[in-house]
Design a protein around this motif. Structure first.
Motif, PDB file in Angstrom:
ATOM      1  N   GLU A  85      -3.163 -18.197   3.008  1.00  0.00           N
ATOM      2  CA  GLU A  85      -3.532 -16.809   2.750  1.00  0.00           C
ATOM      3  C   GLU A  85      -4.197 -16.177   3.969  1.00  0.00           C
ATOM      4  O   GLU A  85      -4.931 -16.841   4.705  1.00  0.00           O
ATOM      5  CB  GLU A  85      -4.489 -16.732   1.553  1.00  0.00           C
ATOM      6  CG  GLU A  85      -3.900 -17.220   0.236  1.00  0.00           C
ATOM      7  CD  GLU A  85      -2.764 -16.336  -0.255  1.00  0.00           C
ATOM      8  OE1 GLU A  85      -2.766 -15.131   0.067  1.00  0.00           O
ATOM      9  OE2 GLU A  85      -1.879 -16.846  -0.960  1.00  0.00           O
ATOM     10  N   GLU A  88      -6.959 -10.373   3.524  1.00  0.00           N
ATOM     11  CA  GLU A  88      -6.257  -9.107   3.383  1.00  0.00           C
ATOM     12  C   GLU A  88      -7.170  -7.885   3.405  1.00  0.00           C
ATOM     13  O   GLU A  88      -6.693  -6.761   3.592  1.00  0.00           O
ATOM     14  CB  GLU A  88      -5.415  -9.130   2.107  1.00  0.00           C
ATOM     15  CG  GLU A  88      -4.365 -10.238   2.116  1.00  0.00           C
ATOM     16  CD  GLU A  88      -3.198  -9.953   1.188  1.00  0.00           C
ATOM     17  OE1 GLU A  88      -3.328  -9.040   0.347  1.00  0.00           O
ATOM     18  OE2 GLU A  88      -2.167 -10.628   1.331  1.00  0.00           O
ATOM     19  N   GLU A  89      -8.476  -8.093   3.227  1.00  0.00           N
ATOM     20  CA  GLU A  89      -9.400  -6.958   3.296  1.00  0.00           C
ATOM     21  C   GLU A  89      -9.649  -6.524   4.742  1.00  0.00           C
ATOM     22  O   GLU A  89     -10.154  -5.426   4.991  1.00  0.00           O
ATOM     23  CB  GLU A  89     -10.731  -7.314   2.633  1.00  0.00           C
ATOM     24  CG  GLU A  89     -10.660  -7.498   1.125  1.00  0.00           C
ATOM     25  CD  GLU A  89      -9.994  -8.806   0.720  1.00  0.00           C
ATOM     26  OE1 GLU A  89      -9.508  -8.884  -0.419  1.00  0.00           O
ATOM     27  OE2 GLU A  89      -9.957  -9.740   1.550  1.00  0.00           O
ATOM     28  N   THR A  91      -8.621  -5.462   8.669  1.00  0.00           N
ATOM     29  CA  THR A  91      -7.524  -4.867   9.419  1.00  0.00           C
ATOM     30  C   THR A  91      -6.936  -5.964  10.307  1.00  0.00           C
ATOM     31  O   THR A  91      -7.551  -7.023  10.512  1.00  0.00           O
ATOM     32  CB  THR A  91      -7.997  -3.717  10.310  1.00  0.00           C
ATOM     33  OG1 THR A  91      -8.882  -4.234  11.320  1.00  0.00           O
ATOM     34  CG2 THR A  91      -8.732  -2.657   9.490  1.00  0.00           C
ATOM     35  N   LYS A 126      -4.662  -1.186  10.416  1.00  0.00           N
ATOM     36  CA  LYS A 126      -4.256  -1.147   9.015  1.00  0.00           C
ATOM     37  C   LYS A 126      -4.712  -2.417   8.308  1.00  0.00           C
ATOM     38  O   LYS A 126      -4.647  -3.519   8.880  1.00  0.00           O
ATOM     39  CB  LYS A 126      -2.728  -1.043   8.949  1.00  0.00           C
ATOM     40  CG  LYS A 126      -2.133  -0.827   7.582  1.00  0.00           C
ATOM     41  CD  LYS A 126      -0.613  -0.647   7.717  1.00  0.00           C
ATOM     42  CE  LYS A 126       0.042  -0.387   6.380  1.00  0.00           C
ATOM     43  NZ  LYS A 126       1.504  -0.183   6.528  1.00  0.00           N
ATOM     44  N   GLN A 127      -5.208  -2.296   7.089  1.00  0.00           N
ATOM     45  CA  GLN A 127      -5.602  -3.482   6.331  1.00  0.00           C
ATOM     46  C   GLN A 127      -4.370  -4.336   6.026  1.00  0.00           C
ATOM     47  O   GLN A 127      -3.302  -3.826   5.677  1.00  0.00           O
ATOM     48  CB  GLN A 127      -6.293  -3.088   5.020  1.00  0.00           C
ATOM     49  CG  GLN A 127      -7.735  -2.637   5.187  1.00  0.00           C
ATOM     50  CD  GLN A 127      -8.393  -2.426   3.836  1.00  0.00           C
ATOM     51  OE1 GLN A 127      -7.815  -1.853   2.928  1.00  0.00           O
ATOM     52  NE2 GLN A 127      -9.624  -2.904   3.706  1.00  0.00           N
ATOM     53  N   ILE A 128      -4.552  -5.645   6.134  1.00  0.00           N
ATOM     54  CA  ILE A 128      -3.435  -6.571   5.962  1.00  0.00           C
ATOM     55  C   ILE A 128      -2.870  -6.507   4.541  1.00  0.00           C
ATOM     56  O   ILE A 128      -1.690  -6.785   4.327  1.00  0.00           O
ATOM     57  CB  ILE A 128      -3.884  -8.004   6.338  1.00  0.00           C
ATOM     58  CG1 ILE A 128      -4.181  -8.057   7.841  1.00  0.00           C
ATOM     59  CG2 ILE A 128      -2.835  -9.038   5.973  1.00  0.00           C
ATOM     60  CD1 ILE A 128      -4.795  -9.360   8.304  1.00  0.00           C
ATOM     61  N   ARG A 129      -3.671  -6.095   3.579  1.00  0.00           N
ATOM     62  CA  ARG A 129      -3.182  -6.011   2.192  1.00  0.00           C
ATOM     63  C   ARG A 129      -2.008  -5.037   2.045  1.00  0.00           C
ATOM     64  O   ARG A 129      -1.230  -5.130   1.112  1.00  0.00           O
ATOM     65  CB  ARG A 129      -4.322  -5.595   1.269  1.00  0.00           C
ATOM     66  CG  ARG A 129      -4.718  -4.154   1.369  1.00  0.00           C
ATOM     67  CD  ARG A 129      -5.643  -3.768   0.233  1.00  0.00           C
ATOM     68  NE  ARG A 129      -7.042  -3.825   0.647  1.00  0.00           N
ATOM     69  CZ  ARG A 129      -8.051  -3.606  -0.182  1.00  0.00           C
ATOM     70  NH1 ARG A 129      -7.810  -3.371  -1.448  1.00  0.00           N
ATOM     71  NH2 ARG A 129      -9.281  -3.645   0.256  1.00  0.00           N
ATOM     72  N   TYR A 130      -1.875  -4.111   2.998  1.00  0.00           N
ATOM     73  CA  TYR A 130      -0.805  -3.127   2.946  1.00  0.00           C
ATOM     74  C   TYR A 130       0.417  -3.532   3.773  1.00  0.00           C
ATOM     75  O   TYR A 130       1.366  -2.769   3.890  1.00  0.00           O
ATOM     76  CB  TYR A 130      -1.323  -1.762   3.418  1.00  0.00           C
ATOM     77  CG  TYR A 130      -2.445  -1.229   2.551  1.00  0.00           C
ATOM     78  CD1 TYR A 130      -2.233  -0.948   1.196  1.00  0.00           C
ATOM     79  CD2 TYR A 130      -3.717  -1.027   3.079  1.00  0.00           C
ATOM     80  CE1 TYR A 130      -3.258  -0.469   0.399  1.00  0.00           C
ATOM     81  CE2 TYR A 130      -4.753  -0.554   2.284  1.00  0.00           C
ATOM     82  CZ  TYR A 130      -4.525  -0.283   0.948  1.00  0.00           C
ATOM     83  OH  TYR A 130      -5.550   0.187   0.152  1.00  0.00           O
ATOM     84  N   SER A 133       5.760  -8.397   3.466  1.00  0.00           N
ATOM     85  CA  SER A 133       5.766  -9.856   3.575  1.00  0.00           C
ATOM     86  C   SER A 133       6.208 -10.296   4.970  1.00  0.00           C
ATOM     87  O   SER A 133       5.695 -11.281   5.509  1.00  0.00           O
ATOM     88  CB  SER A 133       6.681 -10.460   2.512  1.00  0.00           C
ATOM     89  OG  SER A 133       7.993  -9.933   2.614  1.00  0.00           O
ATOM     90  N   LYS A 136       3.275  -9.858   7.397  1.00  0.00           N
ATOM     91  CA  LYS A 136       2.288 -10.928   7.197  1.00  0.00           C
ATOM     92  C   LYS A 136       2.761 -12.225   7.853  1.00  0.00           C
ATOM     93  O   LYS A 136       1.958 -12.963   8.431  1.00  0.00           O
ATOM     94  CB  LYS A 136       2.037 -11.145   5.704  1.00  0.00           C
ATOM     95  CG  LYS A 136       1.276 -10.012   5.046  1.00  0.00           C
ATOM     96  CD  LYS A 136       1.101 -10.257   3.548  1.00  0.00           C
ATOM     97  CE  LYS A 136       0.356  -9.105   2.892  1.00  0.00           C
ATOM     98  NZ  LYS A 136       0.208  -9.289   1.424  1.00  0.00           N
TER      99      LYS A 136
END
Length: 205
Positions: A85, A88-89, A91, A126-130, A133, A136
């Motif tokens: 993982e 994700e919070e 950037t 940009k936050q990784i949560r956005y 796939s 990432k």
């Protein structure tokens, strides 16, 4: 760094996944661990990384003929895998800077250089949560390949990558992994076509 496996065995409950595995990964060479899904190739990669323990046998690490103490092995190995993982919070910039403080970057790269090298400059803040796939996966590959380590472990490295991402992957291997040990766990030859040797996990059932 050389990695020597002697009679390695791993079981889940009473079922042995593989046994009596003897193999040596030599410094500066590229390897593939192959086998069908569920054969244990990812498990072997995790054992080498120290993320999973084996049930029998020993693993020895040495550099220039000298053994490496357990506390220092972690600093010499980087791993990229679909199941790892990201934070994700954060950037992308925050994540790369955070990871760089733990292991440092090869060739004293700066975080901006790494982000540019994996073609994610437009997503720096940009936050990784956005991320998609595929984005990432580029972050994971960049984190592993650019870490200042002598061994790079890659589990199914082309997961979620498009054709441009696949081309980028091979370019990164070619440019930055020539003098490092690379071990790829995969059953897709596109992921390990550059390998010097192939270890078939099915030979140790």
């Amino acid at each position: 760094m050389n990695i020597i496996l002697e009679n390695i065995g791993k079981r889940f409950n009473t079922e042995w996944i593989f046994r009596r595995l003897n193999y040596q990964f030599e410094a500066g060479k590229k390897y593939a661990i192959t086998g069908p899904n569920g054969s244990g190739k990812s498990t072997l990669l995790q054992i080498i990384s120290g993320a999973t323990t084996h049930n029998e046998g020993t693993i020895n690490f040495n550099e220039n003929g000298q053994p490496i103490i357990a506390e220092k092995i972690y600093s010499k190995i980087s791993l990229a895998a679909p199941y790892l993982e990201l934070i994700e919070e954060m950037t992308l910039s925050e994540f790369i800077i955070f990871h760089g403080k733990m292991k440092g970057w090869v060739d004293n790269f700066h975080s901006d250089q790494i982000i540019e090298s994996v073609h994610l400059a437009k997503a720096t803040h940009k936050q990784i949560r956005y991320f998609s796939s595929g984005m990432k996966q580029r972050v994971k590959l960049g984190q592993a390949i650019f870490s200042d380590t002598t061994v790079i472990l890659l589990d199914e490295p082309l997961t979620n990558l498009d054709e441009e991402g696949i081309s980028l992957y091979h370019s990164l291997i070619d440019k930055y992994c020539n003098k490092r040990t690379v071990i790829v766990s995969s059953n897709d030859k596109k992921e390990y076509s550059f390998s010097d040797e192939v270890l078939d996990i099915n030979a140790y059932k």
